[in-house]
Design an enzyme around this catalytic site. Sequence first.
Site, PDB file in Angstrom:
ATOM      1  N   THR A   1      -7.765   6.796  -6.170  1.00 18.61           N
ATOM      2  CA  THR A   1      -6.669   6.074  -6.809  1.00 18.61           C
ATOM      3  C   THR A   1      -5.809   5.308  -5.798  1.00 18.61           C
ATOM      4  O   THR A   1      -5.123   4.361  -6.177  1.00 18.61           O
ATOM      5  CB  THR A   1      -5.752   7.028  -7.598  1.00 18.61           C
ATOM      6  OG1 THR A   1      -5.266   8.047  -6.716  1.00 18.61           O
ATOM      7  CG2 THR A   1      -6.503   7.675  -8.756  1.00 18.61           C
TER       8      THR A   1
ATOM      9  N   CYS B   1       0.861  -1.191   0.000  1.00 18.16           N
ATOM     10  CA  CYS B   1       0.000   0.000   0.000  1.00 18.16           C
ATOM     11  C   CYS B   1       0.892   1.233   0.000  1.00 18.16           C
ATOM     12  O   CYS B   1       1.745   1.394   0.875  1.00 18.16           O
ATOM     13  CB  CYS B   1      -0.909  -0.001   1.225  1.00 18.16           C
ATOM     14  SG  CYS B   1      -1.730   1.584   1.517  1.00 18.16           S
TER      15      CYS B   1
ATOM     16  N   HIS C   1      -8.048   8.490   2.868  1.00 13.90           N
ATOM     17  CA  HIS C   1      -7.314   9.744   3.043  1.00 13.90           C
ATOM     18  C   HIS C   1      -8.236  10.921   2.807  1.00 13.90           C
ATOM     19  O   HIS C   1      -9.238  10.810   2.096  1.00 13.90           O
ATOM     20  CB  HIS C   1      -6.107   9.810   2.101  1.00 13.90           C
ATOM     21  CG  HIS C   1      -6.445   9.556   0.662  1.00 13.90           C
ATOM     22  ND1 HIS C   1      -6.588   8.274   0.165  1.00 13.90           N
ATOM     23  CD2 HIS C   1      -6.683  10.394  -0.378  1.00 13.90           C
ATOM     24  CE1 HIS C   1      -6.890   8.339  -1.110  1.00 13.90           C
ATOM     25  NE2 HIS C   1      -6.966   9.614  -1.477  1.00 13.90           N
TER      26      HIS C   1
ATOM     27  N   HIS D   1      -6.089   3.526   0.559  1.00 11.97           N
ATOM     28  CA  HIS D   1      -5.839   3.717   1.992  1.00 11.97           C
ATOM     29  C   HIS D   1      -6.563   5.024   2.266  1.00 11.97           C
ATOM     30  O   HIS D   1      -6.198   6.067   1.692  1.00 11.97           O
ATOM     31  CB  HIS D   1      -4.331   3.811   2.254  1.00 11.97           C
ATOM     32  CG  HIS D   1      -3.942   4.029   3.686  1.00 11.97           C
ATOM     33  ND1 HIS D   1      -2.985   3.260   4.330  1.00 11.97           N
ATOM     34  CD2 HIS D   1      -4.350   4.944   4.609  1.00 11.97           C
ATOM     35  CE1 HIS D   1      -2.831   3.702   5.571  1.00 11.97           C
ATOM     36  NE2 HIS D   1      -3.644   4.734   5.755  1.00 11.97           N
TER      37      HIS D   1
HETATM   38  P1  5GP Z   1      -7.188  10.022  -4.541  1.00  9.98           P
HETATM   39  O1  5GP Z   1      -7.138  10.300  -6.011  1.00  9.98           O
HETATM   40  O2  5GP Z   1      -7.105   8.548  -4.245  1.00  9.98           O
HETATM   41  O3  5GP Z   1      -8.311  10.688  -3.804  1.00  9.98           O
HETATM   42  O4  5GP Z   1      -5.896  10.704  -3.941  1.00  9.98           O
HETATM   43  C1  5GP Z   1      -4.625  10.159  -4.020  1.00  9.98           C
HETATM   44  C2  5GP Z   1      -3.650  11.310  -4.010  1.00  9.98           C
HETATM   45  O5  5GP Z   1      -2.379  10.815  -3.709  1.00  9.98           O
HETATM   46  C3  5GP Z   1      -3.569  12.043  -5.340  1.00  9.98           C
HETATM   47  O6  5GP Z   1      -3.937  13.399  -5.157  1.00  9.98           O
HETATM   48  C4  5GP Z   1      -2.100  11.885  -5.733  1.00  9.98           C
HETATM   49  O7  5GP Z   1      -1.566  13.034  -6.352  1.00  9.98           O
HETATM   50  C5  5GP Z   1      -1.430  11.571  -4.418  1.00  9.98           C
HETATM   51  N1  5GP Z   1      -0.252  10.744  -4.547  1.00  9.98           N
HETATM   52  C6  5GP Z   1      -0.133   9.602  -5.301  1.00  9.98           C
HETATM   53  N2  5GP Z   1       1.092   9.082  -5.151  1.00  9.98           N
HETATM   54  C7  5GP Z   1       1.764   9.914  -4.297  1.00  9.98           C
HETATM   55  C8  5GP Z   1       3.093   9.896  -3.766  1.00  9.98           C
HETATM   56  O8  5GP Z   1       3.921   9.008  -4.023  1.00  9.98           O
HETATM   57  N3  5GP Z   1       3.442  10.919  -2.930  1.00  9.98           N
HETATM   58  C9  5GP Z   1       2.557  11.905  -2.608  1.00  9.98           C
HETATM   59  N4  5GP Z   1       2.980  12.865  -1.773  1.00  9.98           N
HETATM   60  N5  5GP Z   1       1.299  11.949  -3.083  1.00  9.98           N
HETATM   61  C10 5GP Z   1       0.905  10.965  -3.919  1.00  9.98           C
HETATM   62 ZN    ZN Z   2      -2.303   1.412   3.696  1.00 11.36          ZN
END
Ligand code: 5GP
Ligand code: ZN
Length: 112
Positions: A94, A3, A99, A97
């Site tokens: 994406t 993860c 957030h 976990h």
């Molecule tokens: P989701 O799209 O799942 O709501 O948010 C996931 C977020 O994690 C995205 O905004 C993406 O830019 C961020 N993210 C993905 N991989 C990484 C990483 O390796 N480091 C950091 N700091 N953010 C990440």
């Molecule tokens: Zn996790």
Amino acid sequence: MDCLFCKIINGEIPSDKVYENDKVYAFRDIAPQAPIHVVIVPKTHIASANDITADNSSAVADIYEAIPEIAKSLGISESGYRIVNNCGKDAGQTVFHIHFHLLGGETGGKMY
Ligand code: 5GP
Ligand code: ZN
């Protein structure tokens, strides 16, 4: 566990940390969608909002308890901010976990 955010929490993958306590970790998003864009995660692995139960919902409270302190440290308590939690495919989640995105530093307008 494979993860990404668990790896960020345990330091396996580097991150730009802005806050940490025993239950919560917060770091700057790698692809910011606002001048200030921080991702806040519980240290326990919960995949998404679909997996919140009476037994683990304190993880959400832990995050919301940390938010005022994080916002203050980023200087956006008074200007305001948006908190976003994406759950599942249609919301574009994406990383599985759970957030909370903390977005601020600009006048964003209302989404809903
Ligand atoms: P989701 O799209 O799942 O709501 O948010 C996931 C977020 O994690 C995205 O905004 C993406 O830019 C961020 N993210 C993905 N991989 C990484 C990483 O390796 N480091 C950091 N700091 N953010 C990440
Ligand atoms: Zn996790």
